[in-house]
Design an enzyme around this catalytic site. Structure first.
Site, PDB file in Angstrom:
ATOM      1  N   LYS A 174      15.828 -30.359  -4.863  1.00  0.00           N
ATOM      2  CA  LYS A 174      16.047 -31.669  -5.201  1.00  0.00           C
ATOM      3  C   LYS A 174      16.028 -32.704  -4.194  1.00  0.00           C
ATOM      4  O   LYS A 174      17.141 -32.571  -3.409  1.00  0.00           O
ATOM      5  CB  LYS A 174      17.164 -31.691  -5.751  1.00  0.00           C
ATOM      6  CG  LYS A 174      17.774 -33.123  -6.550  1.00  0.00           C
ATOM      7  CD  LYS A 174      19.151 -33.451  -6.765  1.00  0.00           C
ATOM      8  CE  LYS A 174      19.923 -34.335  -5.812  1.00  0.00           C
ATOM      9  NZ  LYS A 174      19.157 -35.431  -5.577  1.00  0.00           N
ATOM     10  N   GLU A 248      24.623 -28.334   5.725  1.00  0.00           N
ATOM     11  CA  GLU A 248      24.175 -28.894   6.733  1.00  0.00           C
ATOM     12  C   GLU A 248      24.617 -30.417   6.597  1.00  0.00           C
ATOM     13  O   GLU A 248      24.165 -31.216   5.915  1.00  0.00           O
ATOM     14  CB  GLU A 248      22.558 -28.861   7.169  1.00  0.00           C
ATOM     15  CG  GLU A 248      22.117 -27.678   6.893  1.00  0.00           C
ATOM     16  CD  GLU A 248      22.382 -26.869   8.478  1.00  0.00           C
ATOM     17  OE1 GLU A 248      22.451 -27.664   9.342  1.00  0.00           O
ATOM     18  OE2 GLU A 248      22.233 -25.530   8.362  1.00  0.00           O
ATOM     19  N   CYS A 282      21.021 -37.140  11.363  1.00  0.00           N
ATOM     20  CA  CYS A 282      22.140 -36.377  11.493  1.00  0.00           C
ATOM     21  C   CYS A 282      22.669 -36.178  12.824  1.00  0.00           C
ATOM     22  O   CYS A 282      23.819 -36.477  13.291  1.00  0.00           O
ATOM     23  CB  CYS A 282      22.146 -35.263  10.701  1.00  0.00           C
ATOM     24  SG  CYS A 282      20.944 -33.993  11.103  1.00  0.00           S
ATOM     25  N   GLU A 382      30.872 -41.244  11.201  1.00  0.00           N
ATOM     26  CA  GLU A 382      29.444 -41.350  11.126  1.00  0.00           C
ATOM     27  C   GLU A 382      28.917 -42.644  10.617  1.00  0.00           C
ATOM     28  O   GLU A 382      29.470 -43.098   9.489  1.00  0.00           O
ATOM     29  CB  GLU A 382      28.720 -40.123  10.300  1.00  0.00           C
ATOM     30  CG  GLU A 382      27.178 -40.204  10.542  1.00  0.00           C
ATOM     31  CD  GLU A 382      26.604 -39.051   9.725  1.00  0.00           C
ATOM     32  OE1 GLU A 382      27.007 -38.895   8.512  1.00  0.00           O
ATOM     33  OE2 GLU A 382      25.724 -38.357  10.151  1.00  0.00           O
TER      34      GLU A 382
HETATM   35  P1  NAD Z   1      24.633 -37.413   0.614  1.00  0.00           P
HETATM   36  O1  NAD Z   1      25.455 -36.467   0.673  1.00  0.00           O
HETATM   37  O2  NAD Z   1      25.037 -38.621  -0.226  1.00  0.00           O
HETATM   38  O3  NAD Z   1      23.490 -36.704  -0.496  1.00  0.00           O
HETATM   39  C1  NAD Z   1      22.841 -35.599  -0.152  1.00  0.00           C
HETATM   40  C2  NAD Z   1      21.880 -35.042  -1.271  1.00  0.00           C
HETATM   41  O4  NAD Z   1      23.291 -34.520  -2.227  1.00  0.00           O
HETATM   42  C3  NAD Z   1      21.114 -35.947  -2.131  1.00  0.00           C
HETATM   43  O5  NAD Z   1      20.013 -35.245  -2.837  1.00  0.00           O
HETATM   44  C4  NAD Z   1      22.186 -36.299  -3.209  1.00  0.00           C
HETATM   45  O6  NAD Z   1      21.535 -36.541  -4.664  1.00  0.00           O
HETATM   46  C5  NAD Z   1      22.951 -35.130  -3.506  1.00  0.00           C
HETATM   47  N1  NAD Z   1      24.254 -35.107  -4.101  1.00  0.00           N
HETATM   48  C6  NAD Z   1      25.070 -36.107  -4.016  1.00  0.00           C
HETATM   49  N2  NAD Z   1      26.333 -35.852  -4.761  1.00  0.00           N
HETATM   50  C7  NAD Z   1      26.138 -34.472  -5.128  1.00  0.00           C
HETATM   51  C8  NAD Z   1      26.916 -33.804  -6.066  1.00  0.00           C
HETATM   52  N3  NAD Z   1      28.126 -34.267  -6.407  1.00  0.00           N
HETATM   53  N4  NAD Z   1      26.363 -32.697  -6.416  1.00  0.00           N
HETATM   54  C9  NAD Z   1      25.277 -32.149  -5.922  1.00  0.00           C
HETATM   55  N5  NAD Z   1      24.404 -32.874  -5.094  1.00  0.00           N
HETATM   56  C10 NAD Z   1      25.027 -34.080  -4.728  1.00  0.00           C
HETATM   57  O7  NAD Z   1      23.772 -37.927   1.640  1.00  0.00           O
HETATM   58  P2  NAD Z   1      22.733 -38.769   2.251  1.00  0.00           P
HETATM   59  O8  NAD Z   1      23.382 -40.251   2.198  1.00  0.00           O
HETATM   60  O9  NAD Z   1      21.530 -38.647   1.350  1.00  0.00           O
HETATM   61  O10 NAD Z   1      22.320 -38.239   3.708  1.00  0.00           O
HETATM   62  C11 NAD Z   1      22.912 -38.548   4.654  1.00  0.00           C
HETATM   63  C12 NAD Z   1      23.823 -37.615   5.145  1.00  0.00           C
HETATM   64  O11 NAD Z   1      23.098 -36.479   5.554  1.00  0.00           O
HETATM   65  C13 NAD Z   1      24.390 -38.002   6.631  1.00  0.00           C
HETATM   66  O12 NAD Z   1      25.752 -37.928   6.587  1.00  0.00           O
HETATM   67  C14 NAD Z   1      23.644 -37.026   7.479  1.00  0.00           C
HETATM   68  O13 NAD Z   1      24.236 -36.918   8.550  1.00  0.00           O
HETATM   69  C15 NAD Z   1      23.468 -36.012   6.610  1.00  0.00           C
HETATM   70  N6  NAD Z   1      22.210 -35.271   7.071  1.00  0.00           N
HETATM   71  C16 NAD Z   1      22.564 -33.962   7.800  1.00  0.00           C
HETATM   72  C17 NAD Z   1      21.281 -33.195   8.347  1.00  0.00           C
HETATM   73  C18 NAD Z   1      21.826 -31.853   8.989  1.00  0.00           C
HETATM   74  O14 NAD Z   1      20.872 -31.133   9.238  1.00  0.00           O
HETATM   75  N7  NAD Z   1      23.003 -31.609   9.393  1.00  0.00           N
HETATM   76  C19 NAD Z   1      20.213 -33.617   8.134  1.00  0.00           C
HETATM   77  C20 NAD Z   1      19.932 -34.857   7.586  1.00  0.00           C
HETATM   78  C21 NAD Z   1      21.141 -35.505   7.004  1.00  0.00           C
END
Ligand code: NAD
Length: 496
Positions: A174, A248, A282, A382
């Site tokens: 997803k 992650e 990230c 962040e």
């Molecule tokens: P997010 O947590 O809002 O969403 C991430 C994913 O989770 C999306 O696909 C979203 O649709 C899904 N999601 C949201 N709520 C959910 C739920 N209740 N149940 C299941 N899935 C759900 O994050 P974002 O805003 O898309 O991305 C930015 C964040 O990602 C930042 O905090 C960044 O640091 C982190 N990130 C981490 C890494 C890593 O490797 N550690 C890499 C890239 C981004």
């Protein structure tokens, strides 16, 4: 007319569902229409992954690697269109997509297509039971639900698919509903490369509907999640059933610059560390931890270099400044920075983008803040935007202490010409990745992941592959003797 994408379920592209138009954050233009999956479609995708597992887990490593290799070749032949689509969908510069994200993703698939590091089993001895042999097998977890964020969609899709497939799992991926396009292209190319139906499924939609249905599905054995720490926490709290999670999550990564560093390289590296992808990575180096004796000289050089950054349309190869991918994220950056300034932080430099970047796009000017105190939200949380906060230290222990003064632990940079010191300092930083005189360099051979609130588990490298497996221990007694009798003097029921 803009292209239309369906969900990729069981080897078919399914257009049944709500159409959702995506506009480019670079300039507001319409890019594509995707189809949001319903809970029922998620169930279909998981069922097809579950059915495909029976055959796929019996395939050999060589067969899996041949398919990954074919996939990398297909993407390579279309790499320019992948790069353009990635930039149009996310607003990241075309230069970054063309020179970094897409070629690195292709290289990463090739790594998994050729690595000999991972084997399906290994032999062990049991020192307690001489004469016996053990086989440890690395069996697939089963159906993997992979949930990805919006910032590096192609790389993320590669990292979610290639190791899981090599380890014999089937996947329902997803992508973020904001940026699903290159993941959908990758899913189409996986089918064209010959992956059997159901082995690779891609479903799009929001976290609340599609993500939620995936994490709760009883046939999902591993949830491989990348996203914010906040969502990661919610997922753990709300998951149902016995399944494994790897998380992650977010970061607040320090970049430590010592006075003995090559200052020109360090200055460029620090700017690359924070402003690549407009800080929406990230591991972005959002905290500059600077030795006090070089503070003014170093900051002035950063200011000069920031002035040379070229804003404009990210879809032009010359532009340096990426757009902000969503309106919500742009507002979050603005709110956090304004609150920091109200609390006493000072904007030392800001590279204006308005008037040069396309008016229909979403932008935030690269910003450098000084006078940031520990009690401010911008120091602890962040921001996920092009905002660098500066802190200073006098000596090595203080640098380490400042670097670790955060609840996150994803990555860090250390800039010094003294490599002994570099290793000593790096070894004391609570982070999954530490770069020395470098930043943002990622290798598929190296595990990545977080300490503390930055996550659980690892992605990539042998460690990342092993996360996609569960072990089976086969205890073999070649002598056919009764080991229980030999070891403990016990006679088993029925034994003479
Ligand atoms: P997010 O947590 O809002 O969403 C991430 C994913 O989770 C999306 O696909 C979203 O649709 C899904 N999601 C949201 N709520 C959910 C739920 N209740 N149940 C299941 N899935 C759900 O994050 P974002 O805003 O898309 O991305 C930015 C964040 O990602 C930042 O905090 C960044 O640091 C982190 N990130 C981490 C890494 C890593 O490797 N550690 C890499 C890239 C981004």
């Amino acid at each position: 007319m803009e292209p239309r994408y369906g969900n990729l379920i069981g080897g078919r592209e399914d257009f049944d569902g709500e159409a959702h138009l995506l506009k480019s954050p670079a300039d507001g233009r319409e890019v594509a229409t995707v189809t949001f999956a319903t809970g029922g479609k998620v169930n279909e995708a998981v069922d097809s992954a579950y059915d495909a597992l029976r055959q796929w887990k019996r395939s050999t490593l060589a067969e899996r690697q041949a398919l990954l290799s074919r996939l990398s070749e297909r993407i390579q032949s279309r790499s320019e269109s992948y790069a353009f689509l990635e930039s149009a969908n996310t607003g990241k510069t075309l230069r970054q997509s063309t020179l970094m994200d897409i070629p690195l993703g292709i290289e990463n698939i090739r790594y998994f297509a050729t690595t000999k590091e991972f084997q399906l089993e290994r032999e062990i001895e049991h020192p307690e039971y001489p004469g016996t042999r053990g086989i440890v097998q690395y069996a697939p977890m089963g159906v993997v639900a992979s949930i990805a964020p919006w910032n590096v969609p192609f790389l993320m899709a590669v990292w979610k698919l290639a190791p899981a497939l090599l380890a014999g799992n089937t996947v329902v991926l997803k992508p973020s509903h904001y940026t699903p396009l290159t993941a959908l292209e990758l899913g189409r190319d996986a089918a064209a490369a010959g992956f059997p139906p159901g082995v690779v499924n891609v479903v799009t939609g929001t976290g609340g509907v599609v993500g939620n249905a995936l994490i709760r599905h009883p046939k999902v054995n591993l949830v491989s999640f990348t996203g914010s720490t906040k969502t990661g926490r919610e997922l753990l709290a709300g998951s149902a059933g016995i399944k494994k999670f790897t998380l992650e999550l977010g970061g607040k990564s320090p970049n430590i610059v010592f006075a003995d560093a090559d200052l020109e390289t360090a200055a460029r590296g620090v700017l690359f560390g924070i402003y690549l992808n407009s800080g929406q990575l990230c591991e972005s180096g959002s905290r500059l931890i600077l030795q006090a004796s070089i503070r003014e000289k170093f900051l002035s050089r950063l200011g000069e270099l920031m002035e040379t950054m070229r804003p404009g349309n990210p879809l032009d190869m010359e532009t340096d400044v990426s757009a902000i991918t969503t309106e919500r994220q742009r507002e979050k950056i603005e709110t956090m920075v304004d609150a920091g300034v109200t609390a006493g932080a000072k904007v030392r430099y800001r590279k204006e983008v308005s008037g040069v970047a396309p008016p229909g796009g979403l932008y935030y000017p690269p910003t450098l803040l000084t006078d940031v105190r520990d009690d401010m939200e911008i120091a602890r949380e962040e921001i996920f935007g092009p905002v660098l906060s500066v802190m200073q230290f006098e000596n090595e222990p203080e640098a380490v202490e400042l670097a670790n003064r955060t609840d996150y632990g994803l990555a860090a940079g250390v800039w010094t010409t003294d490599l002994e010191k570099a290793k000593r300092v790096a070894s004391q930083i609570d982070a999954g990745t530490v770069w020395v005189n470098e930043y943002h360099m990622l290798s598929a051979a190296a595990p990545r992941g977080g300490f503390k609130n930055s996550g659980i588990g690892r992605e990539l490298g042998l460690e990342g592959l092993l996360e996609c497996t569960q072990t089976r221990h086969i205890f073999m007694n070649p002598e056919h003797s009764d080991m229980s009798d030999v070891a403990y003097g016990l006679i088993l029921p029925g034994a003479e």
